[in-house]
Design a protein around this motif. Structure first.
Motif, short mmCIF file in Angstrom:
data_model
loop_
_atom_site.label_atom_id
_atom_site.label_comp_id
_atom_site.label_asym_id
_atom_site.label_seq_id
_atom_site.Cartn_x
_atom_site.Cartn_y
_atom_site.Cartn_z
N ALA A 99 -39.18 48.29 23.83
CA ALA A 99 -40.06 47.12 23.77
C ALA A 99 -40.40 46.79 22.32
O ALA A 99 -40.44 45.61 21.94
N ALA A 100 -40.60 47.79 21.49
CA ALA A 100 -40.93 47.55 20.08
C ALA A 100 -39.75 46.93 19.34
O ALA A 100 -39.92 46.01 18.53
N ILE A 101 -38.56 47.39 19.61
CA ILE A 101 -37.37 46.84 18.94
C ILE A 101 -37.13 45.39 19.34
O ILE A 101 -36.92 44.51 18.49
N LEU A 147 -40.55 34.26 12.82
CA LEU A 147 -41.01 34.07 11.44
C LEU A 147 -39.98 33.31 10.60
O LEU A 147 -40.34 32.46 9.78
N ILE A 148 -38.72 33.62 10.81
CA ILE A 148 -37.66 32.90 10.08
C ILE A 148 -37.67 31.42 10.46
O ILE A 148 -37.58 30.54 9.59
N LEU A 149 -37.79 31.12 11.74
CA LEU A 149 -37.80 29.73 12.18
C LEU A 149 -39.04 29.00 11.68
O LEU A 149 -38.97 27.83 11.31
N ILE A 150 -40.19 29.68 11.67
CA ILE A 150 -41.41 29.06 11.12
C ILE A 150 -41.23 28.77 9.64
O ILE A 150 -41.62 27.71 9.15
N GLY A 151 -40.63 29.70 8.93
CA GLY A 151 -40.37 29.47 7.51
C GLY A 151 -39.43 28.30 7.27
O GLY A 151 -39.64 27.50 6.36
N PHE A 170 -40.04 38.58 17.02
CA PHE A 170 -41.07 38.24 16.05
C PHE A 170 -40.44 37.87 14.71
O PHE A 170 -40.81 36.88 14.08
N GLY A 171 -39.46 38.63 14.27
CA GLY A 171 -38.77 38.33 13.01
C GLY A 171 -38.02 37.01 13.08
O GLY A 171 -38.06 36.21 12.14
N LEU A 172 -37.35 36.77 14.18
CA LEU A 172 -36.64 35.50 14.36
C LEU A 172 -37.62 34.34 14.37
O LEU A 172 -37.37 33.29 13.78
#
Length: 112
Positions: A50-52, A62-66, A58-60
């Motif tokens: 679940a963490a992975i 953040l990239i899209l928000i950026g 979450f990382g994806l």
């Protein structure tokens, strides 16, 4: 160049393909998530899996928000003003025709 009906039809076709493509990508992403869960859960455990997966999403995100915030910071390029046409030195009837043609084109562009 193209009529409003043709443009609307092209926009509807593009929207349909985009919606269908996004829907299929969502289904594919759901299956990839489930398969990643089944592959990682026996080796790492449920909590680690679940963490992975959460970290990946979450990382994806953040990239899209950026990428989205960067696109808003870029100033839109202003259209270059149309160059004034040189007056036509022809017969008065031809000048009147060209003047009306330009006025009609300008009013057509103003309606968009």
């Amino acid at each position: 160049m193209f009529g409003i009906r043709t443009r609307m039809a092209l926009a509807a076709k593009r929207a349909g393909f985009l919606t269908g493509g996004l829907l299929l990508c969502g289904v594919g992403l759901a299956f990839l998530t489930v398969s990643a869960w089944f592959a990682l859960a026996p080796t790492i455990g449920i909590t680690g899996t679940a963490a992975i997966i959460a970290g990946f999403y979450f990382g994806l995100g953040l990239i899209l928000i950026g990428m989205g915030s960067r696109a808003r910071m870029v100033a839109p390029v202003a259209a270059a003003p149309a160059a004034a046409a040189a007056p036509f030195a022809g017969p008065p009837m031809m000048q009147a025709f060209l003047y009306g043609l330009q006025a009609g084109a300008a009013s057509h562009l103003a309606k968009r």
